[in-house]
Design a protein around this motif. Structure first.
Motif, mmCIF file in Angstrom:
data_model
loop_
_atom_site.group_PDB
_atom_site.id
_atom_site.type_symbol
_atom_site.label_atom_id
_atom_site.label_comp_id
_atom_site.label_asym_id
_atom_site.label_seq_id
_atom_site.Cartn_x
_atom_site.Cartn_y
_atom_site.Cartn_z
ATOM 1 N N ARG A 41 0.849 -1.194 0.000
ATOM 2 C CA ARG A 41 0.000 0.000 0.000
ATOM 3 C C ARG A 41 0.877 1.233 0.000
ATOM 4 N NH1 ARG A 41 -4.032 -0.783 4.971
ATOM 5 N NH2 ARG A 41 -3.228 1.299 5.359
ATOM 6 N N LYS A 42 0.436 2.271 -0.700
ATOM 7 C CA LYS A 42 1.236 3.488 -0.812
ATOM 8 C C LYS A 42 1.432 4.168 0.531
ATOM 9 C CE LYS A 42 0.043 4.439 -5.641
ATOM 10 N NZ LYS A 42 -0.573 5.390 -6.585
ATOM 11 N N ASP A 43 0.434 4.027 1.439
ATOM 12 C CA ASP A 43 0.541 4.696 2.733
ATOM 13 C C ASP A 43 1.265 3.845 3.771
ATOM 14 O OD1 ASP A 43 -1.504 2.835 2.711
ATOM 15 O OD2 ASP A 43 -2.732 3.913 4.170
ATOM 16 N N TYR A 44 1.809 2.701 3.341
ATOM 17 C CA TYR A 44 2.555 1.822 4.229
ATOM 18 C C TYR A 44 3.999 1.758 3.766
ATOM 19 C CZ TYR A 44 -0.424 -0.742 7.533
ATOM 20 O OH TYR A 44 -1.188 -1.103 8.591
ATOM 21 N N ASN A 45 4.940 2.102 4.639
ATOM 22 C CA ASN A 45 6.331 1.912 4.261
ATOM 23 C C ASN A 45 6.813 0.542 4.737
ATOM 24 O OD1 ASN A 45 7.163 2.103 7.008
ATOM 25 N ND2 ASN A 45 7.187 4.350 6.850
ATOM 26 N N ALA A 46 8.019 0.183 4.317
ATOM 27 C CA ALA A 46 8.532 -1.154 4.611
ATOM 28 C C ALA A 46 8.644 -1.400 6.113
ATOM 29 C CB ALA A 46 9.890 -1.347 3.931
ATOM 30 N N ALA A 47 9.099 -0.392 6.851
ATOM 31 C CA ALA A 47 9.277 -0.566 8.292
ATOM 32 C C ALA A 47 7.943 -0.844 8.977
ATOM 33 C CB ALA A 47 9.931 0.676 8.894
ATOM 34 N N GLN A 48 6.888 -0.109 8.590
ATOM 35 C CA GLN A 48 5.567 -0.341 9.178
ATOM 36 C C GLN A 48 5.067 -1.745 8.871
ATOM 37 O OE1 GLN A 48 3.727 3.137 7.222
ATOM 38 N NE2 GLN A 48 2.989 3.747 9.245
ATOM 39 N N GLN A 49 5.221 -2.169 7.616
ATOM 40 C CA GLN A 49 4.725 -3.478 7.223
ATOM 41 C C GLN A 49 5.469 -4.579 7.971
ATOM 42 O OE1 GLN A 49 2.014 -3.958 4.678
ATOM 43 N NE2 GLN A 49 2.082 -5.574 6.208
ATOM 44 N N PHE A 50 6.783 -4.452 8.080
ATOM 45 C CA PHE A 50 7.577 -5.447 8.793
ATOM 46 C C PHE A 50 7.160 -5.518 10.255
ATOM 47 C CE2 PHE A 50 11.346 -6.992 11.049
ATOM 48 C CZ PHE A 50 11.657 -8.126 10.301
ATOM 49 N N ASP A 51 6.968 -4.364 10.887
ATOM 50 C CA ASP A 51 6.578 -4.339 12.299
ATOM 51 C C ASP A 51 5.187 -4.925 12.499
ATOM 52 O OD1 ASP A 51 8.985 -3.206 12.941
ATOM 53 O OD2 ASP A 51 8.218 -1.153 13.135
ATOM 54 N N ASP A 52 4.268 -4.649 11.573
ATOM 55 C CA ASP A 52 2.909 -5.191 11.689
ATOM 56 C C ASP A 52 2.926 -6.719 11.621
ATOM 57 O OD1 ASP A 52 1.818 -2.729 11.982
ATOM 58 O OD2 ASP A 52 0.896 -2.618 9.995
ATOM 59 N N ILE A 53 3.674 -7.255 10.643
ATOM 60 C CA ILE A 53 3.706 -8.717 10.463
ATOM 61 C C ILE A 53 4.387 -9.385 11.654
ATOM 62 C CG2 ILE A 53 4.662 -10.592 9.062
ATOM 63 C CD1 ILE A 53 4.310 -8.764 6.613
ATOM 64 N N THR A 54 5.542 -8.874 12.061
ATOM 65 C CA THR A 54 6.284 -9.527 13.130
ATOM 66 C C THR A 54 5.620 -9.334 14.492
ATOM 67 O OG1 THR A 54 7.755 -7.595 13.246
ATOM 68 C CG2 THR A 54 8.490 -9.483 11.928
ATOM 69 N N GLY A 55 4.976 -8.180 14.688
ATOM 70 C CA GLY A 55 4.232 -7.989 15.935
ATOM 71 C C GLY A 55 3.073 -8.962 16.041
ATOM 72 N N ALA A 56 2.360 -9.151 14.926
ATOM 73 C CA ALA A 56 1.252 -10.116 14.903
ATOM 74 C C ALA A 56 1.770 -11.542 15.059
ATOM 75 C CB ALA A 56 0.469 -9.969 13.599
ATOM 76 N N LEU A 57 2.953 -11.818 14.493
ATOM 77 C CA LEU A 57 3.556 -13.138 14.648
ATOM 78 C C LEU A 57 3.779 -13.454 16.118
ATOM 79 C CD1 LEU A 57 5.130 -15.670 13.572
ATOM 80 C CD2 LEU A 57 7.152 -14.194 13.514
ATOM 81 N N SER A 58 4.304 -12.507 16.869
ATOM 82 C CA SER A 58 4.563 -12.742 18.286
ATOM 83 C C SER A 58 3.286 -13.049 19.046
ATOM 84 C CB SER A 58 5.258 -11.519 18.897
ATOM 85 O OG SER A 58 6.570 -11.377 18.402
ATOM 86 N N VAL A 59 2.213 -12.340 18.716
ATOM 87 C CA VAL A 59 0.928 -12.606 19.375
ATOM 88 C C VAL A 59 0.419 -13.993 19.013
ATOM 89 C CG1 VAL A 59 -1.472 -11.869 19.594
ATOM 90 C CG2 VAL A 59 0.351 -10.159 19.482
ATOM 91 N N ALA A 60 0.480 -14.342 17.729
ATOM 92 C CA ALA A 60 -0.021 -15.651 17.284
ATOM 93 C C ALA A 60 0.792 -16.786 17.893
ATOM 94 C CB ALA A 60 -0.001 -15.735 15.758
ATOM 95 N N LEU A 61 2.086 -16.576 18.068
ATOM 96 C CA LEU A 61 2.932 -17.627 18.633
ATOM 97 C C LEU A 61 2.578 -17.940 20.083
ATOM 98 C CD1 LEU A 61 6.479 -16.795 17.190
ATOM 99 C CD2 LEU A 61 5.030 -18.757 16.628
ATOM 100 N N SER A 62 1.843 -17.056 20.734
ATOM 101 C CA SER A 62 1.398 -17.354 22.089
ATOM 102 C C SER A 62 0.509 -18.590 22.107
ATOM 103 C CB SER A 62 0.630 -16.160 22.664
ATOM 104 O OG SER A 62 1.454 -15.013 22.720
#
Length: 441
Positions: free
Chosen positions: A51-72
């Motif tokens: 998405r144009k309003d999403y930069n790489a850092a935001q996308q990486f943080d969103d995916i990895t943050g959600a990964l940590s929650v799911a791994l619970s």
């Protein structure tokens, strides 16, 4: 310069210890998980438009943050695989402090450059640890960002932990949290040895001896071999033409697209490979049994939920008889998969695991990815535009074919689908000629 540059690998941990997660435990796998033919990595890559309003850092943080929650809840994916006694089967050892490695990478290319390649370039979009490394970290992810603003998610997971449906269920949970959900809507279920374990007195009511071999401990059931890989287009018109040719008389059965295409490709591969006519040739494909069993497996069950299904004939019979008969052979094999078939396969694994079980030579494998719920793996930028398999050691075969949906371009899907085929380089030119009729419109 390399097509893909990796910048760092970070270990991500469960954001909290789930109530089901003790400080230390050993989880037993099911007897479908423990199939020796599943002691391989499964590598995939999913492409996203971004998405144009999403930069790489935001996308990486969103995916990895959600990964940590799911791994619970999916904490076994952060565990380590170890062999137990006395049978040497794998089990998952879990304890606090374990995590999942995530590789961050980038490319100067656009996403379109990679989407149809079969080369080291696209292969570099997913982690490729050695199988020995995967015992310590059975799941590794890679997020790669392209100059066009899109990105890809590469995944390498040990097959004993999940199949395609199970991996999609896990990634869908990560994606759901990335989109803003406070928790996943489907709670994962383990209980594998109870749900898909052997009977108290194992017995094999289905005869697997024509298809499976048991001869001493086999460290690598796949053996060696060099194969070429290529995509082949199957048009809607070509498929319907093939099904009409197979139907014969009006009262004859109408075959599914899977039965018709697999019958055609199996014959074409054997013809192109010039197999000696009296040689026995085998077909093996995976069949989902989650809803076949009574009771059905729970919705949140994310382990291997497929059994291998087999058909066998000779190369001469396969090449010479009407394709309708081959499609009927495949149909009968599918209909033979009952609850007793599944339980007998599980009991067969219990009785013969130590012997080493292989499919043997002259076997063609097929797996159908057209109906996996890929669209549910949406991290907030839309579902994947394309999903590609990178592994070719599945079902005990190296001679493997994936049936794949076409990428979505601007929300519009191209008609037909693709067959991604692994075949010997010598047989490839003749096989291309055989496949032309399926591509014609």
């Amino acid at each position: 310069m390399a097509e893909v540059e990796t910048s760092e690998t970070i270990l991500f941990f469960p954001s909290r210890l789930h109530e089901d997660h003790p400080r230390r435990e050993t989880l037993r796998l099911s007897h479908l998980d423990a199939d020796r033919n599943l002691e391989v990595p499964v590598r995939t890559v999913r492409f996203y438009a971004g998405r144009k309003d999403y930069n790489a850092a935001q996308q990486f943080d969103d995916i990895t943050g959600a990964l940590s929650v799911a791994l619970s809840c999916y904490y076994p994916l952060a565990g380590a695989l170890k062999r137990g006694r006395p049978d040497d089967r794998l089990a998952v050892h879990c304890q606090a402090g374990q995590g999942v490695p995530v590789v961050r990478a980038s490319s100067r290319r656009t996403q379109a450059y990679f989407s149809d390649l079969l080369s080291s370039a696209v292969d570099s979009l997913a982690p490729g640890p050695e199988i020995s490394e995967m015992l310590e970290h059975p799941l590794t992810l890679q997020v790669t960002f392209f100059t066009c603003g899109g990105y890809s998610l590469g995944m390498c997971v040990h097959h004993c932990l999940c199949d395609g449906a199970g991996a999609t269920l896990f990634l869908s949970a990560v994606a759901e949290i990335a989109r803003g959900a406070s928790e996943m809507s489907t709670r994962p279920v383990w209980a594998r040895d109870k749900l898909l374990g052997p009977r108290q007195l194992p017995r094999v009511e289905v005869d697997f001896s024509p298809f499976l071999r048991t001869k001493g401990r086999i460290s690598d059931p796949y053996g060696g071999g060099t194969f070429a890989r290529e995509y082949f287009h199957v048009s809607d018109e070509g498929l319907e033409r093939l099904r009409a040719q197979m139907q014969g008389a009006p009262e004859s059965p109408t075959f599914t697209s899977f039965e018709a295409v697999v019958a055609f490709i199996w014959r074409s591969r054997v013809r192109a490979s010039e197999v000696v006519p009296d040689t026995k040739v085998k077909l093996v494909f995976s069949m989902d049994v989650r809803r076949l069993l009574r009771p059905c497996l729970p919705t949140g069950y994310w382990g291997n939920g497929c059994v291998p299904v087999y058909a066998q004939t000779t190369a001469g019979e396969l090449s010479g008889r009407p394709q309708m008969e081959t499609a009927e052979l495949i149909r009968r094999s599918k209909r033979g998969v009952t609850a007793e078939y599944v339980q007998s396969f599980i009991d067969f694994q219990e009785l013969h695991y130590a012997d080493g079980i292989t499919v043997g030579e002259n076997s063609c494998g097929f797996t159908d990815w057209r109906h996996l719920d890929h669209s549910s793996v949406d991290f907030g930028t839309g579902g994947p535009t394309s999903v590609l398999p990178l592994s070719f050691k599945l079902l005990g075969c190296l001679d493997l074919c994936f049936l794949l949906p076409y990428p979505s371009v601007g929300g519009v899907k191209k008609g037909g689908f693709r067959a991604l085929v692994s075949i010997s380089a010598d047989a490839l030119p003749a096989f291309r000629e055989e496949m032309k009729s399926l591509a014609e419109t």
